[in-house]
Design an enzyme around this catalytic site. Structure first.
Site, PDB file in Angstrom:
ATOM      1  CG  ASP A  65      -1.381  64.857  40.894  1.00 57.36           C
ATOM      2  OD1 ASP A  65      -2.286  65.562  41.404  1.00 57.36           O
ATOM      3  OD2 ASP A  65      -1.564  64.145  39.899  1.00 57.36           O
TER       4      ASP A  65
ATOM      5  CG  ASP B 272      -4.946  66.953  33.317  1.00 52.55           C
ATOM      6  OD1 ASP B 272      -5.967  66.644  33.940  1.00 52.55           O
ATOM      7  OD2 ASP B 272      -3.815  66.538  33.634  1.00 52.55           O
ATOM      8  CG  ASN B 273      -7.780  70.318  35.456  1.00 57.23           C
ATOM      9  OD1 ASN B 273      -6.724  69.816  35.084  1.00 57.23           O
ATOM     10  ND2 ASN B 273      -7.864  71.072  36.531  1.00 57.23           N
TER      11      ASN B 273
ATOM     12  CG  HIS C  51      -2.451  59.823  39.688  1.00 61.96           C
ATOM     13  ND1 HIS C  51      -3.140  59.421  40.812  1.00 61.96           N
ATOM     14  CD2 HIS C  51      -2.836  61.110  39.448  1.00 61.96           C
ATOM     15  CE1 HIS C  51      -3.929  60.415  41.222  1.00 61.96           C
ATOM     16  NE2 HIS C  51      -3.756  61.450  40.421  1.00 61.96           N
TER      17      HIS C  51
ATOM     18  CG  HIS D 118      -6.078  65.260  44.470  1.00 62.22           C
ATOM     19  ND1 HIS D 118      -5.348  64.814  43.387  1.00 62.22           N
ATOM     20  CD2 HIS D 118      -5.343  64.954  45.566  1.00 62.22           C
ATOM     21  CE1 HIS D 118      -4.213  64.286  43.816  1.00 62.22           C
ATOM     22  NE2 HIS D 118      -4.183  64.361  45.138  1.00 62.22           N
TER      23      HIS D 118
ATOM     24  CD  GLU E 110      -0.180  67.136  36.648  1.00 58.56           C
ATOM     25  OE1 GLU E 110       0.947  67.640  36.461  1.00 58.56           O
ATOM     26  OE2 GLU E 110      -0.863  66.630  35.744  1.00 58.56           O
TER      27      GLU E 110
ATOM     28  CG  ASN F 211      -4.559  73.008  38.144  1.00 57.29           C
ATOM     29  OD1 ASN F 211      -4.946  71.967  37.611  1.00 57.29           O
ATOM     30  ND2 ASN F 211      -5.389  73.996  38.471  1.00 57.29           N
TER      31      ASN F 211
ATOM     32  CB  SER G 112      -0.600  67.626  32.259  1.00 57.56           C
ATOM     33  OG  SER G 112      -1.932  67.668  31.861  1.00 57.56           O
TER      34      SER G 112
ATOM     35  CB  SER H 105      -3.877  56.330  40.748  1.00 62.77           C
ATOM     36  OG  SER H 105      -2.711  56.694  41.451  1.00 62.77           O
TER      37      SER H 105
ATOM     38  CB  CYS I 132     -12.504  64.959  33.543  1.00 61.80           C
ATOM     39  SG  CYS I 132     -11.307  65.098  34.904  1.00 61.80           S
TER      40      CYS I 132
ATOM     41  CE  LYS J   3      -3.151  69.425  35.475  1.00 62.30           C
ATOM     42  NZ  LYS J   3      -4.384  69.219  36.231  1.00 62.30           N
TER      43      LYS J   3
ATOM     44  CD  GLN K 169       4.347  68.776  37.110  1.00 57.77           C
ATOM     45  OE1 GLN K 169       5.427  69.248  37.485  1.00 57.77           O
ATOM     46  NE2 GLN K 169       3.313  68.663  37.918  1.00 57.77           N
TER      47      GLN K 169
ATOM     48  CG  HIS L 101      -6.812  62.693  32.309  1.00 60.70           C
ATOM     49  ND1 HIS L 101      -7.996  62.261  32.849  1.00 60.70           N
ATOM     50  CD2 HIS L 101      -6.607  63.936  32.805  1.00 60.70           C
ATOM     51  CE1 HIS L 101      -8.492  63.207  33.621  1.00 60.70           C
ATOM     52  NE2 HIS L 101      -7.668  64.229  33.624  1.00 60.70           N
TER      53      HIS L 101
ATOM     54  CB  SER M  72       1.100  56.208  43.186  1.00 62.99           C
ATOM     55  OG  SER M  72       0.012  56.636  42.392  1.00 62.99           O
TER      56      SER M  72
HETATM   57  P1  NAI Z   1     -12.426  74.159  39.950  1.00 58.74           P
HETATM   58  O1  NAI Z   1     -12.125  75.021  41.105  1.00 58.74           O
HETATM   59  O2  NAI Z   1     -12.266  74.665  38.562  1.00 58.74           O
HETATM   60  O3  NAI Z   1     -13.906  73.551  40.055  1.00 58.74           O
HETATM   61  C1  NAI Z   1     -14.510  73.119  41.223  1.00 58.74           C
HETATM   62  C2  NAI Z   1     -15.943  73.667  41.208  1.00 58.74           C
HETATM   63  O4  NAI Z   1     -16.677  73.110  42.293  1.00 58.74           O
HETATM   64  C3  NAI Z   1     -15.986  75.186  41.367  1.00 58.74           C
HETATM   65  O5  NAI Z   1     -16.668  75.791  40.283  1.00 58.74           O
HETATM   66  C4  NAI Z   1     -16.711  75.387  42.687  1.00 58.74           C
HETATM   67  O6  NAI Z   1     -17.520  76.555  42.694  1.00 58.74           O
HETATM   68  C5  NAI Z   1     -17.541  74.113  42.780  1.00 58.74           C
HETATM   69  N1  NAI Z   1     -17.955  73.784  44.146  1.00 58.74           N
HETATM   70  C6  NAI Z   1     -17.299  73.973  45.317  1.00 58.74           C
HETATM   71  N2  NAI Z   1     -18.024  73.565  46.352  1.00 58.74           N
HETATM   72  C7  NAI Z   1     -19.199  73.103  45.843  1.00 58.74           C
HETATM   73  C8  NAI Z   1     -20.372  72.544  46.421  1.00 58.74           C
HETATM   74  N3  NAI Z   1     -20.501  72.403  47.732  1.00 58.74           N
HETATM   75  N4  NAI Z   1     -21.354  72.154  45.581  1.00 58.74           N
HETATM   76  C9  NAI Z   1     -21.261  72.310  44.239  1.00 58.74           C
HETATM   77  N5  NAI Z   1     -20.169  72.859  43.644  1.00 58.74           N
HETATM   78  C10 NAI Z   1     -19.151  73.229  44.431  1.00 58.74           C
HETATM   79  O7  NAI Z   1     -11.489  72.871  40.143  1.00 58.74           O
HETATM   80  P2  NAI Z   1     -11.162  71.760  39.012  1.00 58.74           P
HETATM   81  O8  NAI Z   1      -9.908  72.141  38.316  1.00 58.74           O
HETATM   82  O9  NAI Z   1     -12.384  71.480  38.258  1.00 58.74           O
HETATM   83  O10 NAI Z   1     -10.764  70.531  39.950  1.00 58.74           O
HETATM   84  C11 NAI Z   1     -11.718  69.898  40.784  1.00 58.74           C
HETATM   85  C12 NAI Z   1     -11.056  68.736  41.532  1.00 58.74           C
HETATM   86  O11 NAI Z   1     -10.643  67.750  40.605  1.00 58.74           O
HETATM   87  C13 NAI Z   1      -9.786  69.121  42.297  1.00 58.74           C
HETATM   88  O12 NAI Z   1      -9.729  68.356  43.466  1.00 58.74           O
HETATM   89  C14 NAI Z   1      -8.676  68.713  41.358  1.00 58.74           C
HETATM   90  O13 NAI Z   1      -7.463  68.537  42.027  1.00 58.74           O
HETATM   91  C15 NAI Z   1      -9.243  67.449  40.783  1.00 58.74           C
HETATM   92  N6  NAI Z   1      -8.744  66.998  39.489  1.00 58.74           N
HETATM   93  C16 NAI Z   1      -8.906  65.660  39.238  1.00 58.74           C
HETATM   94  C17 NAI Z   1      -8.492  65.135  38.043  1.00 58.74           C
HETATM   95  C18 NAI Z   1      -8.644  63.677  37.788  1.00 58.74           C
HETATM   96  O14 NAI Z   1      -8.085  63.180  36.825  1.00 58.74           O
HETATM   97  N7  NAI Z   1      -9.399  62.950  38.576  1.00 58.74           N
HETATM   98  C19 NAI Z   1      -7.880  65.964  36.987  1.00 58.74           C
HETATM   99  C20 NAI Z   1      -7.811  67.365  37.339  1.00 58.74           C
HETATM  100  C21 NAI Z   1      -8.235  67.846  38.544  1.00 58.74           C
END
Ligand code: NAI
Length: 478
Positions: free
Chosen positions: A139, A235-236, A53, A346, A201, A226, A407, A81, A240, A231, A411, A399, A76
Site C-alpha cells: 500500500d 474506498d477512495n 495500515h 498517501h 492498494e 487501486n 478493496s 496508522s 474518505c 476499489k 486484494q 475507512h 504497517s
Molecule cells: P487522483 O489522481 O484521482 O486525484 C488527485 C487529484 O489531485 C487529481 O485530480 C489531480 O489533478 C489533482 N492535483 C494534482 N496536483 C495538484 C495541485 N498542485 N493542486 C490541486 N490539485 C492537484 O488520486 P486519488 O485516488 O484521489 O488519490 C489521492 C491520494 O490519496 C493518493 O496519494 C492516494 O494514494 C491517497 N489515498 C488515500 C487514502 C486514505 O485513506 N487516506 C485512500 C485512497 C487514496
C-alpha cells in the site's frame, strides 16, 4: 508459539478480537471469499509480506489470506496508522493467548519513528531461517521500493551516500539497506528473484509501479488493485467521505458547519472529502490543476479557485492530491489563527512540514498525539494534524469495514490471480479483469438489500453484452 513479532501491547488482543468479529460481519466480500475457497485453499505455498495500515479491517484481510492457505508477515505502511489492539489480536490469533500467541507475525505499532518503520518493513520481509516471501501486498509501494532498491544496490555492490539535502526518510532507507547489505550481501537480489508479484492498494503506489515499468526497472509483475472500479471509486471516495471528518472531529472537535474548507485536488479522494465537508455544512472550495476535475467540481456546486486566493480566509485545509508541495510554509504563515491543516493523500510531502519547522522563531506545541499547534513569531498559530501524514488514519481509524471489504476482496482475488495464474500476468502492471471487479460488487449487494435487475436475452443482445456480464466495456469510466 510465535517467537517473532513486535507490537505495542499483547494484552489489547481481546479487545482487538471483539472488534475483528464485529468487522467480519461488515466485510461480506472477504467472508464470502473465505467460504468459496475454504477447501481449495489456493494460497497454499504463498508467503505473503504485507505492508498496509495495520487496522481492524486489515486484520480481517490477513486472516482471510491465512484461511486461504498463505503464510503471512505484516508491517504497517504508515508510522501512525496502526491500531494497537488490531496488531495484538493478529499476533495472538483467534485460538492463541497473550501468553501463547499463535497468529501472524506483525511488526507495527502506532507512533513508530522512521528508523523503526523501515526496520518493521525489513522484518516483515525476512522469513525465519533466512527464507523470503514470494508475494508482496503493498500500500503505497514502500515494500516494493525497499526490495527494488535493495536489489539494485546489491547488484552494484554498494549503497550510495545520501546527499545532505535529501529527505530524512531517504537517509533512513539508505542506512537500513547499507546495514543489511553489509550483513548479507546478495540477499535483496535473492528476495527480488523469489517474488512472483505484488498487488498494490493505492493511487500513489500504482504511480510508482507504472513509472518503474516505464523505466525498465520493474522486477516482478504487479496488479494495480487501486484501479479496480470497486476499489478507487468506493474506498477512495466513500471511504474518505467517512473518515476525513472522523479524523478532523477526533483531532479538533471543531464545528465544521459554516466554516470555509479548502480541498486541494478533486480526484476520487477529493470528491469524497468535498462531499463529506459539505455534508457537515462547510462552505467548500476546491483547487485543481486538471480542467476536467475542476469542471466536475464546479458542476458539483463547489467554488474552484487557487489556494493563494483563499489561504488567508479559510478555516480548514485538506490536501488530497498525491502530489508534492501543495501547501507551502509561506501559505501556512498566511493562514488564519487556528486554521486546521491536514493531508489525506498517501505521503506527507503534500504539506511542507520541513519548511514550516524552518521558519525563524516558530514553535511547535503538542496538544495530544497527532495534533500540534505551530505558533508563528507574531503569536498566531495553526493546527497541523498527524504531522502532515494521512489524517484519517493518524487521527481516526481509517475507512470503515464495509468499504474496505470491497478493496480487500480485490486484494485477495489479485493475490490468488498472481500466485496461481502467473502465466496470465507477465512482467508489467495489470488490472483485474472486469468480471472479477463485478464479482466484488456483487458480493456486497445482499448486505445492503440491493435487488439487481436481470437483463433479458433480447436486452443483452441489444446492448451487446452477456446476460451474466461484464456489463461495460473496459473504457467505461463509471
Ligand atoms: P487522483 O489522481 O484521482 O486525484 C488527485 C487529484 O489531485 C487529481 O485530480 C489531480 O489533478 C489533482 N492535483 C494534482 N496536483 C495538484 C495541485 N498542485 N493542486 C490541486 N490539485 C492537484 O488520486 P486519488 O485516488 O484521489 O488519490 C489521492 C491520494 O490519496 C493518493 O496519494 C492516494 O494514494 C491517497 N489515498 C488515500 C487514502 C486514505 O485513506 N487516506 C485512500 C485512497 C487514496
Amino acid at each position: 508459539m510465535l517467537t517473532e513479532f513486535k507490537v505495542a501491547d499483547l494484552s489489547l488482543a481481546a479487545f482487538g478480537r471483539k472488534e475483528i468479529q464485529l468487522a467480519e460481519h461488515e466485510m461480506p466480500g472477504l467472508m464470502a471469499v473465505r467460504e468459496e475457497y475454504a477447501e481449495a485453499r489456493p494460497l497454499r505455498g504463498a508467503k505473503i509480506m504485507g505492508s498496509l495500515h495495520m487496522t481492524i479491517q486489515t486484520a480481517v484481510l490477513i486472516e482471510t489470506l491465512v484461511a486461504l492457505g498463505a503464510e503471512v508477515r505484516w508491517a504497517s505502511c504508515n508510522i501512525f496508522s496502526t491500531q494497537d489492539h488490531a496488531a495484538a489480536a493478529v499476533v495472538v490469533g483467534p485460538n492463541g493467548t497473550a501468553e501463547d500467541p499463535q497468529g501472524v507475525p506483525v511488526f507495527a505499532w502506532k507512533g513508530e519513528t522512521l528508523e523503526e518503520y523501515w526496520w518493521c518493513t525489513e522484518q516483515a520481509l525476512t522469513w525465519p531461517g533466512g527464507d523470503a516471501p514470494n508475494m508482496i501486498l503493498d500500500d503505497g509501494g514502500d515494500a516494493t521500493l525497499l526490495v527494488h532498491k535493495g536489489a539494485e544496490y546489491d547488484a552494484a555492490g554498494t549503497v550510495p551516500s545520501a546527499a545532505e539535502d535529501d529527505p530524512d526518510e531517504w537517509k533512513v532507507i539508505l542506512a537500513a539497506l547499507r546495514r543489511s547489505i553489509d550483513r548479507t550481501p546478495g540477499r535483496w537480489r535473492e528476495i527480488a528473484a523469489g517474488i512472483r508479484g505484488v498487488t498494490e492498494e493505492t493511487t500513489t503506489g500504482v504511480h510508482r509501479l507504472y513509472e518503474m515499468h516505464r523505466n525498465g526497472a520493474l522486477l516482478f509483475p504487479a496488479i494495480n488493485v487501486n484501479d479496480s472500479v470497486t476499489k478507487s471509486k468506493f474506498d477512495n471516495k466513500y471511504g474518505c467521505r467517512h473518515s476525513l471528518v472522523d479524523g478532523i472531529n477526533r483531532a479538533t472537535d471543531v464545528l465544521i458547519g459554516g466554516k470555509v474548507a479548502v480541498v486541494c485536488g478533486y480526484g476520487d479522494v477529493g470528491k469524497g472529502c468535498s462531499e463529506s465537508l459539505r455534508g457537515q455544512g462547510a462552505r467548500v472550495i476546491v483547487t485543481e490543476v486538471d480542467p476536467i476535475c475542476a469542471l466536475q467540481a464546479a458542476m458539483d456546486g463547489f467554488q474552484v479557485t487557487t489556494l493563494e486566493d483563499v489561504v488567508d480566509t479559510a478555516d480548514i485545509f485538506v490536501t488530497t492530491t498525491g502530489n508534492t508541495g501543495i501547501i507551502r510554509a509561506d501559505h501556512m504563515e498566511r493562514m488564519k489563527h487556528q486554521a486546521i491543516v491536514g493531508n489525506i493523500g498517501h505521503f506527507d510531502n503534500e504539506i511542507d512540514m520541513a519548511g514550516l519547522a524552518k521558519i525563524a522563531g516558530i514553535r511547535r506545541i503538542n496538544v495530544k498525539p497527532q495534533v500540534d499547534e505551530w505558533v508563528f513569531p507574531d503569536g498566531h498559530m495553526i493546527i497541523v494534524l498527524s504531522e502532515g501524514r494521512l489524517l484519517n488514519l493518524g487521527n481516526a481509524t481509517g475507512h470503515p469495514s464495509f468499504v474496505m471489504s470491497n478493496s480487500f476482496t480485490n486484494q485477495v482475488i489479485a493475490q490468488i490471480e498472481l500466485f496461481t495464474r502467473s502465466d496470465a500476468y507477465p512482467l508489467g502492471v495489470h488490472v483485474l479483469p472486469k468480471h472479477l471487479d463485478e464479482k466484488v460488487a456483487r458480493l456486497h449487494l445482499d448486505a445492503l438489500g440491493v435487488k439487481l435487475t436481470t437483463l433479458t436475452k433480447e436486452q443483452a443482445a441489444y446492448i451487446g453484452v452477456d446476460v451474466e456480464g461484464p456489463y461495460k466495456p473496459d473504457h467505461y469510466r463509471y
